[in-house]
Design a protein around this motif. Structure first.
Motif, PDB file in Angstrom:
ATOM      1  N   TYR A  44      30.400  52.534  -4.511  1.00 35.51           N
ATOM      2  CA  TYR A  44      31.058  52.228  -3.241  1.00 35.51           C
ATOM      3  C   TYR A  44      32.370  51.498  -3.484  1.00 35.51           C
ATOM      4  CZ  TYR A  44      29.680  47.241  -2.686  1.00 35.51           C
ATOM      5  OH  TYR A  44      29.541  45.887  -2.801  1.00 35.51           O
ATOM      6  N   TYR A  46      35.492  49.351  -1.746  1.00 40.92           N
ATOM      7  CA  TYR A  46      35.713  48.459  -0.607  1.00 40.92           C
ATOM      8  C   TYR A  46      37.061  47.764  -0.766  1.00 40.92           C
ATOM      9  CZ  TYR A  46      34.169  44.695  -3.759  1.00 40.92           C
ATOM     10  OH  TYR A  46      34.048  43.812  -4.804  1.00 40.92           O
ATOM     11  N   CYS A  54      33.671  43.494   4.050  1.00 41.63           N
ATOM     12  CA  CYS A  54      33.290  43.723   2.651  1.00 41.63           C
ATOM     13  C   CYS A  54      32.113  42.838   2.260  1.00 41.63           C
ATOM     14  CB  CYS A  54      34.480  43.488   1.730  1.00 41.63           C
ATOM     15  SG  CYS A  54      35.818  44.661   2.049  1.00 41.63           S
ATOM     16  N   GLU A  57      29.014  44.433   3.823  1.00 41.93           N
ATOM     17  CA  GLU A  57      28.603  45.617   3.068  1.00 41.93           C
ATOM     18  C   GLU A  57      27.927  45.216   1.763  1.00 41.93           C
ATOM     19  OE1 GLU A  57      30.432  49.940   1.852  1.00 41.93           O
ATOM     20  OE2 GLU A  57      31.814  48.231   1.911  1.00 41.93           O
ATOM     21  N   SER A  79      36.665  47.492  -6.256  1.00 40.68           N
ATOM     22  CA  SER A  79      37.816  47.135  -5.426  1.00 40.68           C
ATOM     23  C   SER A  79      38.958  46.769  -6.361  1.00 40.68           C
ATOM     24  CB  SER A  79      37.499  45.978  -4.476  1.00 40.68           C
ATOM     25  OG  SER A  79      37.634  44.727  -5.124  1.00 40.68           O
ATOM     26  N   ARG A 129      37.381  52.288   2.719  1.00 43.57           N
ATOM     27  CA  ARG A 129      35.951  52.041   2.487  1.00 43.57           C
ATOM     28  C   ARG A 129      35.220  53.390   2.403  1.00 43.57           C
ATOM     29  NH1 ARG A 129      33.894  47.225   3.473  1.00 43.57           N
ATOM     30  NH2 ARG A 129      35.474  46.743   5.045  1.00 43.57           N
ATOM     31  N   THR A 130      34.742  53.713   1.200  1.00 39.86           N
ATOM     32  CA  THR A 130      34.153  55.022   0.916  1.00 39.86           C
ATOM     33  C   THR A 130      32.993  54.851  -0.059  1.00 39.86           C
ATOM     34  OG1 THR A 130      36.377  55.978   1.085  1.00 39.86           O
ATOM     35  CG2 THR A 130      34.682  57.369   0.097  1.00 39.86           C
ATOM     36  N   THR A 131      31.947  55.638   0.123  1.00 38.73           N
ATOM     37  CA  THR A 131      30.803  55.599  -0.795  1.00 38.73           C
ATOM     38  C   THR A 131      30.498  57.002  -1.290  1.00 38.73           C
ATOM     39  OG1 THR A 131      29.840  53.694   0.354  1.00 38.73           O
ATOM     40  CG2 THR A 131      28.348  54.985  -1.029  1.00 38.73           C
ATOM     41  N   PRO A 149      30.159  48.971   7.710  1.00 38.41           N
ATOM     42  CA  PRO A 149      29.197  48.258   6.862  1.00 38.41           C
ATOM     43  C   PRO A 149      27.793  48.117   7.444  1.00 38.41           C
ATOM     44  CG  PRO A 149      31.299  47.138   6.815  1.00 38.41           C
ATOM     45  CD  PRO A 149      31.399  48.198   7.878  1.00 38.41           C
TER      46      PRO A 149
END
Length: 170
Positions: A44, A46, A54, A57, A79, A129-131, A149
Motif C-alpha cells: 500500500y 500512502y 495515513c 489507514e 511513502s 493512496r493506492t493498494t 482509509p
C-alpha cells in the motif's frame, strides 16, 4: 474501494507483474519485493506519515495484521517519507509491518501512484493512496485506487480470502 481493472495514466493493472524494487525500512534494513515471492503481499502506498488519513489507514492495517498474516499476506507500506520519519511513525502507532522509504519517489513512479493532487485550492504532485494485492508468483491480483482509509484493510482481507479460495489457497 472498488478494484480497478483498467490501466490509468501509467498505472499498473490486475494481471501485470509487480515491478521489483528495493528500499530501506523503518529499521534501516534493506527490503526487496522479490524476497516476498511465495507469499501474498499487500503493498500500500500512502501520502505522508503522521497525517490523519495515513494514520488511520496504517492503524487499520495494524489492527487487521493478525488476520492478514494468518491468510498468508505480508503487509508493506510505502511513502516518500524518510527512514527516520517511518521509524517514529511505526513506533508511535506500534505498526507490526514494514514501511519502505521512497524518498526520491522512484518506487511510487514505478507503480504509477504519483500524480496531481489538490488541497486547499492548491495543486501539487504527490502520492496517490493506492493498494496492490500481489500473489505468491508476483502478479498483481487486485488494485484499489483513491482508497478511503476507513474499512480498507478489511476489504483487502476479504479480497485476499476470496482469491485464496479461488486459487486453492496458494
Amino acid at each position: 474501494m472498488k478494484s480497478e481493472k483498467a490501466r490509468t495514466e501509467g498505472g499498473l493493472r490486475e494481471g501485470d507483474t509487480a515491478p521489483d524494487f528495493e528500499g530501506l525500512t523503518q529499521t534501516g534494513q534493506r527490503f526487496r519485493l522479490r524476497d516476498c515471492r511465495g507469499r501474498w503481499v499487500v503493498l500500500y502506498f500512502y501520502p505522508r506519515d503522521h497525517t490523519p488519513g495515513c494514520t488511520r489507514e496504517a492503524c487499520e492495517f495494524r489492527d487487521w495484521h493478525g488476520a492478514l498474516d494468518r491468510s498468508g499476506a505480508v503487509v508493506v507500506g510505502v511513502s516518500t517519507d524518510t527512514v527516520a520519519s517511518h521509524a517514529r511513525f511505526a513506533d508511535k502507532y506500534r505498526l507490526p509491518f514494514v514501511l519502505v522509504a521512497d524518498s526520491d519517489g522512484t518506487i511510487c513512479r514505478m507503480y504509477g501512484v504519483r500524480g496531481q493532487k489538490r488541497f486547499l485550492g492548491r495543486s501539487f504532485e504527490g502520492t496517490l493512496r493506492t493498494t496492490f494485492l500481489i500473489d505468491p508468483e508476483g502478479r498483481i491480483r487486485r488494485v484499489w485506487r483513491r482508497v478511503r482509509p476507513a474499512g480498507h484493510a478489511e476489504a483487502v482481507l476479504k479480497a485476499l480470502e476470496e482469491l485464496r479460495g479461488a486459487t486453492g489457497g496458494g
